[in-house]
Structure formats: C-alpha cells, structure tokens
Design an enzyme around this catalytic site. Structure first.
Site, PDB file in Angstrom:
ATOM      1  N   GLY A 132       0.862  -1.187   0.000  1.00 51.66           N
ATOM      2  CA  GLY A 132       0.000   0.000   0.000  1.00 51.66           C
ATOM      3  C   GLY A 132       0.886   1.221   0.000  1.00 51.66           C
ATOM      4  N   LEU A 133       1.015   1.840  -1.176  1.00 51.67           N
ATOM      5  CA  LEU A 133       1.997   2.925  -1.355  1.00 51.67           C
ATOM      6  C   LEU A 133       1.303   4.218  -1.772  1.00 51.67           C
ATOM      7  CD1 LEU A 133       4.496   0.703  -3.372  1.00 51.67           C
ATOM      8  CD2 LEU A 133       4.654   1.262  -0.937  1.00 51.67           C
ATOM      9  N   MET A 165      -0.168   7.716   2.442  1.00 50.75           N
ATOM     10  CA  MET A 165       0.472   7.391   3.724  1.00 50.75           C
ATOM     11  C   MET A 165       1.597   6.366   3.561  1.00 50.75           C
ATOM     12  SD  MET A 165      -1.080   9.224   6.011  1.00 50.75           S
ATOM     13  CE  MET A 165      -0.904   8.467   7.617  1.00 50.75           C
ATOM     14  N   GLY A 180      -1.334  12.332   9.332  1.00 53.10           N
ATOM     15  CA  GLY A 180      -1.754  12.536   7.942  1.00 53.10           C
ATOM     16  C   GLY A 180      -0.586  12.795   7.019  1.00 53.10           C
ATOM     17  N   LYS A 206      -6.878   4.995  18.415  1.00 55.38           N
ATOM     18  CA  LYS A 206      -6.931   5.865  17.224  1.00 55.38           C
ATOM     19  C   LYS A 206      -8.383   6.259  16.905  1.00 55.38           C
ATOM     20  CE  LYS A 206      -5.514   8.155  13.611  1.00 55.38           C
ATOM     21  NZ  LYS A 206      -6.369   8.125  12.504  1.00 55.38           N
ATOM     22  N   GLU A 217     -10.761  14.573  17.304  1.00 58.88           N
ATOM     23  CA  GLU A 217     -10.456  15.415  16.121  1.00 58.88           C
ATOM     24  C   GLU A 217     -11.747  16.079  15.599  1.00 58.88           C
ATOM     25  OE1 GLU A 217      -7.861  13.416  13.118  1.00 58.88           O
ATOM     26  OE2 GLU A 217      -9.629  13.581  11.863  1.00 58.88           O
TER      27      GLU A 217
HETATM   28  N1  LIG Z   1      -4.785  10.093   4.589  1.00 60.13           N
HETATM   29  C1  LIG Z   1      -4.832  10.298   5.902  1.00 60.13           C
HETATM   30  O1  LIG Z   1      -4.923  11.424   6.404  1.00 60.13           O
HETATM   31  C2  LIG Z   1      -4.730   9.138   6.851  1.00 60.13           C
HETATM   32  C3  LIG Z   1      -5.033   7.863   6.428  1.00 60.13           C
HETATM   33  N2  LIG Z   1      -4.981   6.829   7.317  1.00 60.13           N
HETATM   34  C4  LIG Z   1      -5.334   5.479   6.906  1.00 60.13           C
HETATM   35  O2  LIG Z   1      -4.234   4.912   6.182  1.00 60.13           O
HETATM   36  C5  LIG Z   1      -4.729   3.982   5.213  1.00 60.13           C
HETATM   37  C6  LIG Z   1      -4.210   4.379   3.845  1.00 60.13           C
HETATM   38  O3  LIG Z   1      -4.651   5.691   3.586  1.00 60.13           O
HETATM   39  P1  LIG Z   1      -4.078   6.567   2.359  1.00 60.13           P
HETATM   40  O4  LIG Z   1      -2.639   6.329   2.160  1.00 60.13           O
HETATM   41  O5  LIG Z   1      -4.578   7.938   2.618  1.00 60.13           O
HETATM   42  O6  LIG Z   1      -4.894   5.904   1.149  1.00 60.13           O
HETATM   43  P2  LIG Z   1      -4.545   5.999  -0.430  1.00 60.13           P
HETATM   44  O7  LIG Z   1      -5.835   5.746  -1.118  1.00 60.13           O
HETATM   45  O8  LIG Z   1      -3.795   7.221  -0.736  1.00 60.13           O
HETATM   46  O9  LIG Z   1      -3.562   4.745  -0.669  1.00 60.13           O
HETATM   47  C7  LIG Z   1      -3.974   3.406  -0.561  1.00 60.13           C
HETATM   48  C8  LIG Z   1      -3.053   2.585  -1.469  1.00 60.13           C
HETATM   49  O10 LIG Z   1      -3.334   1.206  -1.227  1.00 60.13           O
HETATM   50  C9  LIG Z   1      -3.304   0.563  -2.500  1.00 60.13           C
HETATM   51  N3  LIG Z   1      -4.074  -0.678  -2.397  1.00 60.13           N
HETATM   52  C10 LIG Z   1      -5.407  -0.806  -2.267  1.00 60.13           C
HETATM   53  N4  LIG Z   1      -5.737  -2.106  -2.151  1.00 60.13           N
HETATM   54  C11 LIG Z   1      -4.572  -2.810  -2.208  1.00 60.13           C
HETATM   55  C12 LIG Z   1      -4.249  -4.188  -2.141  1.00 60.13           C
HETATM   56  N5  LIG Z   1      -5.213  -5.127  -1.977  1.00 60.13           N
HETATM   57  N6  LIG Z   1      -2.957  -4.545  -2.261  1.00 60.13           N
HETATM   58  C13 LIG Z   1      -1.996  -3.614  -2.425  1.00 60.13           C
HETATM   59  N7  LIG Z   1      -2.222  -2.292  -2.509  1.00 60.13           N
HETATM   60  C14 LIG Z   1      -3.510  -1.905  -2.384  1.00 60.13           C
HETATM   61  C15 LIG Z   1      -3.874   1.566  -3.479  1.00 60.13           C
HETATM   62  O11 LIG Z   1      -3.505   1.274  -4.808  1.00 60.13           O
HETATM   63  C16 LIG Z   1      -3.251   2.866  -2.948  1.00 60.13           C
HETATM   64  O12 LIG Z   1      -2.012   3.136  -3.545  1.00 60.13           O
HETATM   65  C17 LIG Z   1      -6.256   4.018   5.336  1.00 60.13           C
HETATM   66  O13 LIG Z   1      -6.697   3.011   6.212  1.00 60.13           O
HETATM   67  C18 LIG Z   1      -6.513   5.384   5.952  1.00 60.13           C
HETATM   68  O14 LIG Z   1      -7.740   5.448   6.652  1.00 60.13           O
HETATM   69  C19 LIG Z   1      -4.570   7.005   8.609  1.00 60.13           C
HETATM   70  C20 LIG Z   1      -4.242   8.243   9.067  1.00 60.13           C
HETATM   71  C21 LIG Z   1      -4.305   9.414   8.232  1.00 60.13           C
HETATM   72  O1  LIG Z   2      -7.484   9.306  10.413  1.00 58.58           O
HETATM   73  C1  LIG Z   2      -7.434  10.358   9.818  1.00 58.58           C
HETATM   74  C2  LIG Z   2      -7.009  11.599  10.492  1.00 58.58           C
HETATM   75  O2  LIG Z   2      -6.699  11.381  11.829  1.00 58.58           O
HETATM   76  C3  LIG Z   2      -7.779  10.377   8.363  1.00 58.58           C
HETATM   77  O3  LIG Z   2      -7.701  11.645   7.796  1.00 58.58           O
HETATM   78  C4  LIG Z   2      -9.087   9.722   8.082  1.00 58.58           C
HETATM   79  O4  LIG Z   2      -9.197   9.526   6.695  1.00 58.58           O
HETATM   80  C5  LIG Z   2     -10.292  10.496   8.605  1.00 58.58           C
HETATM   81  O5  LIG Z   2     -11.448   9.802   8.229  1.00 58.58           O
HETATM   82  P1  LIG Z   2     -12.928  10.224   8.667  1.00 58.58           P
HETATM   83  O6  LIG Z   2     -13.017  11.715   8.525  1.00 58.58           O
HETATM   84  O7  LIG Z   2     -13.815   9.478   7.721  1.00 58.58           O
HETATM   85  O8  LIG Z   2     -13.138   9.772  10.075  1.00 58.58           O
END
Ligand SMILES: NC(=O)C1=CN([C@@H]2O[C@H](COP(=O)(O)OP(=O)(O)OC[C@H]3O[C@@H](n4cnc5c(N)ncnc54)[C@H](O)[C@@H]3O)[C@@H](O)[C@H]2O)C=CC1
Ligand SMILES: O=C(CO)[C@H](O)[C@H](O)COP(=O)(O)O
Length: 299
Positions: A7-8, A11, A120, A169, A176
């Site tokens: 997952g790249l 995050m 984030g 979390k 938040e």
């Molecule tokens: N964006 C944010 O502010 C925050 C996100 N998170 C959590 O972190 C996780 C990832 O979030 P983001 O990076 O923002 O999402 P994103 O959508 O930017 O990246 C997810 C990546 O996972 C890949 N992916 C999806 N299914 C897959 C699989 N089966 N095998 C391999 N790769 C796969 C996608 O191609 C994509 O590159 C989520 O659970 C999110 O809720 C946690 C804290 C903050």
């Molecule tokens: O974890 C987070 C921040 O701390 C991420 O931004 C998350 O995607 C927030 O999701 P939601 O607004 O649906 O609860």
C-alpha cells in the site's frame, strides 16, 4: 531491518520514505504499478505481487500494510497468511475498526500489530504519532521501524492487547471531530459577529501562546491564508465520518456520554443533506404556524 510495505498511497509512501531515510531496507508492493515505481525511485526494492514481496524478505518477516481499511486489508491478509509463520509480524497502519483487528489477530498465524497512525500526509517531515496494540514481543522487535515512522521514540507506544491501538486511534478521531467543530463554531461567530475581522490574523495570534493553540489551529490559519477570511468558494459539504461513527457507537455501548463528539458527527452528516435539512425546513414552517412569522421560501 528489512521491511515489506504493502500500500503505497499518500500514507504508505511516507512510511517507505521515512524507513529508508533511517537506513533500513524496504521491499514495496501496491496494486498500482506507478506507486511501486515511485517507491523504487525512492530506493525501495520493487515487488510484483505479495508473493514476490514475501520471497524478497529475510527470515522473520516484518510487513507494514497501508491499504484502505476494510476489504483491502482482508484481501491482503488472505494472501499473506499462508506465506507467513508465528515468527513473522504484520503491522496494519490504516484506520481499521478495532474489532476487525481483534478478529484478524486471532486468525492470522503471524503476530498482528494494530497501529493507529496520526499526522496525515502533512506529517511526512515531522513523523507520525503511532498507537500500537498486539503482541508485545512484536512491538519491541519493530521498535526501530516505529522510531523511524513516528516523530521518534516518544511518538509511539504499546497501548495494550490486540485492538487497543486501533481503539485509541478511533477515539483520537472522535476528539479530532469535536476540535474541528469547536474551532469552526468560534470562527463562525467571529465571521458573522459585530466586527469586521481578519480570520488569518486571529488564528496566527491564537497560535502564538494562546491556550487554544494547536496543529488544527495552524491548519485553520493556513486555510484562511490560502482561501481568504470568508473561505472563498469552499463548500460546506464535509465528507468522511466512519471513524467518528465508530466512536459514537462505542460510547453508546459503554454507556459513556460524549455529546460534543456526537454533535460534531451530526453536523458532518447534516452538511451533506441535499436541498437543506428537513428538520430545519419544518422549524421554518412551524414558526409561521404558531407565530405567523414569515416562511422563508426557496428561490
Ligand atoms: N490520509 C490520511 O490522512 C490518513 C489515512 N490513514 C489510513 O491509512 C490507510 C491508507 O490511507 P491513504 O494512504 O490515505 O490511502 P490511499 O488511497 O492514498 O492509498 C492506498 C493505497 O493502497 C493501495 N491498495 C489498495 N488495495 C490494495 C491491495 N489489496 N494490495 C496492495 N495495494 C492496495 C492503493 O492502490 C493505494 O495506492 C487508510 O486506512 C486510511 O484510513 C490514517 C491516518 C491518516
Ligand atoms: O485518520 C485520519 C485523520 O486522523 C484520516 O484523515 C481519516 O481519513 C479520517 O477519516 P474520517 O473523517 O472518515 O473519520
């Protein structure tokens, strides 16, 4: 240490960059080949599949998942499980529901660490705050990686048994929501109130020494600087809501009153009602019923 990262996205790429910058090695996989290429350009070893990623890791495999919560985590674990044994460890750094993490920990042969990640994409330079649950030996073993991904040793800790990391979390996200709502209401009164005020200036002044200074308030300052005091054309539709819903559900189950978080979640839902909220429209009409006050009609 050699870490597999699956997952790249926004995050996961930061996890890769920070782990590499701390002189560890990374093997990287994503369904999106462009994301794998980006990780390879940063110095990771690219993998073509989950099986390929596992084959490129040494004994006692350490793997970090940063895929969307839900089905993507289950699909990844279904592929990983037969390839791993009890000496291996998997970290789920996404926003999974804590109960799903408890189930996954019981099912998976490898050790499973549920890791709440806060900061984030904007936290790339500073590092994240990591709240980790699951087997203590695996947490201790992965401490050098957590040091690298977090702000440092003080930016992560072992919260307790399986599920405790994602539980903490989840509550963090509820807080938040309430903080965002509180800042929003304060700025709303300042914006609608009796003086013609500069919101960026207020946020900046508060951020310098005021009781209510915080990172979210710094983000308010940035928003007013970039969008203007009236937020320009920013819509009042707020997306998301899953983690706040879980927090409220858990509070109901535990019979703990959390009215501010509940209200903030409700405000988020209300922001999405097409054509205006029914209860507000009815209140508008009822004021005519009892007081003959003018009914405001749609254009
Ligand atoms: N964006 C944010 O502010 C925050 C996100 N998170 C959590 O972190 C996780 C990832 O979030 P983001 O990076 O923002 O999402 P994103 O959508 O930017 O990246 C997810 C990546 O996972 C890949 N992916 C999806 N299914 C897959 C699989 N089966 N095998 C391999 N790769 C796969 C996608 O191609 C994509 O590159 C989520 O659970 C999110 O809720 C946690 C804290 C903050
Ligand atoms: O974890 C987070 C921040 O701390 C991420 O931004 C998350 O995607 C927030 O999701 P939601 O607004 O649906 O609860």
């Amino acid at each position: 240490m050699e870490l597999g990262v699956i997952g790249l996205g926004r995050m996961g790429q930061i996890v890769v960059d920070r782990v590499l910058a701390d002189d560890h090695d990374v093997v990287a996989f994503d369904l999106d080949s462009e994301a794998v290429e980006a990780a390879a350009s940063a110095g990771a070893t690219p993998a073509e599949s989950i099986e390929d990623l596992v084959s490129k890791l040494p004994e006692r495999k350490r793997i970090w998942l940063m895929v969307p919560a839900g089905d993507a985590v289950d699909a990844t674990l279904a592929e990983l499980d037969p390839l791993l044994d009890a000496e291996d460890a998997v970290v789920d750094g996404g926003n999974s529901h804590f109960e799903r993490s408890i189930d996954r920990g019981e099912t998976l042969e490898a050790a499973y660490l549920d890791c709440g990640t806060s900061g984030g994409p904007a936290g790339a330079e500073l590092g994240f705050s990591l709240m980790i649950g699951g087997p203590e030996w695996a947490y201790e073993d992965l401490a050098p990686v957590f040091d690298a991904v977090a702000t440092g040793p003080a930016g992560h800790d072992h919260m307790g048994p399986q599920g405790a990391g994602h539980y903490v979390k989840m509550v963090h996200n509820g807080v938040e929501y309430a903080l965002m709502q509180a800042y929003g209401e304060g700025f709303e009164l300042l914006s609608e109130g009796r003086y013609d005020l500069d919101m960026e200036s207020i946020a900046r002044t508060w951020n310098n020494g005021a009781v209510i200074r915080s990172w979210l308030l710094e983000l308010c300052e940035e928003a007013f600087r970039e969008e203007g005091s009236d937020l320009g054309d920013v819509d009042d539709h707020v997306a998301g809501g899953s983690t706040g819903t879980w927090t409220v559900e858990e509070a109901l189950e535990q019979e703990v009153s959390i009215p501010l978080i509940y209200e903030a979640l409700g405000e988020r839902f209300d922001s999405r009602v097409e054509g205006g909220k029914f209860s507000r429209r009815l209140a508008n009409r009822l004021r005519y019923g009892f007081g003959r006050h003018e009914v405001k009609r749609r254009e």
